[in-house]
Design an enzyme around this catalytic site. Sequence first.
Site, short mmCIF file in Angstrom:
data_model
loop_
_atom_site.label_atom_id
_atom_site.label_comp_id
_atom_site.label_asym_id
_atom_site.label_seq_id
_atom_site.Cartn_x
_atom_site.Cartn_y
_atom_site.Cartn_z
N LYS A 119 0.83 -1.21 0.00
CA LYS A 119 0.00 0.00 0.00
C LYS A 119 0.86 1.25 0.00
CE LYS A 119 -4.38 -1.74 0.66
NZ LYS A 119 -5.72 -1.75 1.18
N LYS A 201 -2.85 -10.49 -7.09
CA LYS A 201 -4.18 -10.72 -6.49
C LYS A 201 -5.22 -9.78 -7.10
CE LYS A 201 -5.50 -8.78 -2.51
NZ LYS A 201 -6.83 -8.55 -1.96
N LYS A 204 -10.15 -4.88 -5.25
CA LYS A 204 -11.22 -3.95 -5.62
C LYS A 204 -10.70 -2.56 -5.90
CE LYS A 204 -13.19 -4.36 -1.13
NZ LYS A 204 -12.24 -4.06 -0.05
#
Length: 337
Positions: A119, A201, A204
Amino acid sequence: METNTPEVKKTIFSGIQPSGSLTIGNYIGALRNFTLLQDDYNCIYCVVDMHAITVRQDPAQLRRRCLEVAATYIACGLDPKKNIIYCQSHVSGHAELAWILNCFTYMGELSRMTQYKDKCARHADNINAGLFDYPVLMAADILLYQADLVPIGADQKQHLELTRNIAQRFNSIYGDVFTVPEGYFGKVGSRIMSLQEPTRKMSKSDPDECYIAILDPEDAIRRKIKRAVTDSDGEIRYDPENKPGVSNLLSIIAAMSGQEIDSVVSDLQGQGYGALKNRCTEVVLDTLLPIQAEHARLMADKGYLQSILDENAQRANHLAQKTLRKIQKKVGFAARG
Ligand code: ATP
Ligand code: LTN
């Protein structure tokens, strides 16, 4: 799966962030397992909005998405009378326990979290302390309810391991106060991959073509599967290392149809990737269309959804306060009159 008699039912906790439209990765890795477990456990399923603000969110959109995720839980088959479905920010115990657990978590442990590193790379302009501390809030979510089992996708394994370490560390100082939770991972599909970059992966918060949202319209689902990246050797075989795109489509079919991967492969033997993609489209639509219809029905009755969330937050708060009081006493906070 272990079954429990009603008196000794074990507790399950899990959560999904309202940080975007839920994907079939969220469905296969988490939500579907929530529904499979609901009869045998006391289940608490949270919409973790406090986690979502570790990345900048538009307030109006976040508010709408919280309701949307709660409606998705119910549309996927979770009974709101049987399961506690609520928003994290409605139960202040999450933040209160997280603070205490912060004091039992090391900076070194948090720096090793791969999701944090990922992130940081993706949100270089907003590396805030919440992003770093996120796994402690997740540990608080789980430990607050003394959960025995946590259904999650493979990407959350490291966070669950940290939760277990924090619980054990706390228990070794204060006696056995926290239940040390176990992860629950589905047999197939605990890591659904991006349709465009099948070595990553499905997420969303990725570009639209990479994922299928549970609420995607039928034509978008058809288009996205048609354009999914495969490979050039043309053989339908499950081999995630060498054939990540094809293997991902096989996992999606197996998870959504309940078939074994081997039997999906043998059904498609001798056919091309067109047939593989058609089968995948058919299975995804069969699963998602009824969920979408139920979701639309629920979203048209916001009063009902709001009443479910309010009622369930009260039930969750009652359980949370029980643990919190115990922990506050253990660490030595002043007694209340
Ligand atoms: P974001 O992109 O905002 O970080 P996300 O799509 O990774 O979100 P989360 O809300 O973080 O979703 O995850 C909710 C649950 O869904 C977790 O249990 C997670 O492990 C599971 N999950 C998420 N993506 C996948 C995936 N691609 N395959 C299987 N499980 C997944
Ligand atoms: N960190 C999880 C979401 C999450 C969660 C939890 C999952 C927050 N708290 C507690 C299980 C139990 C994620 O998927 N990113």
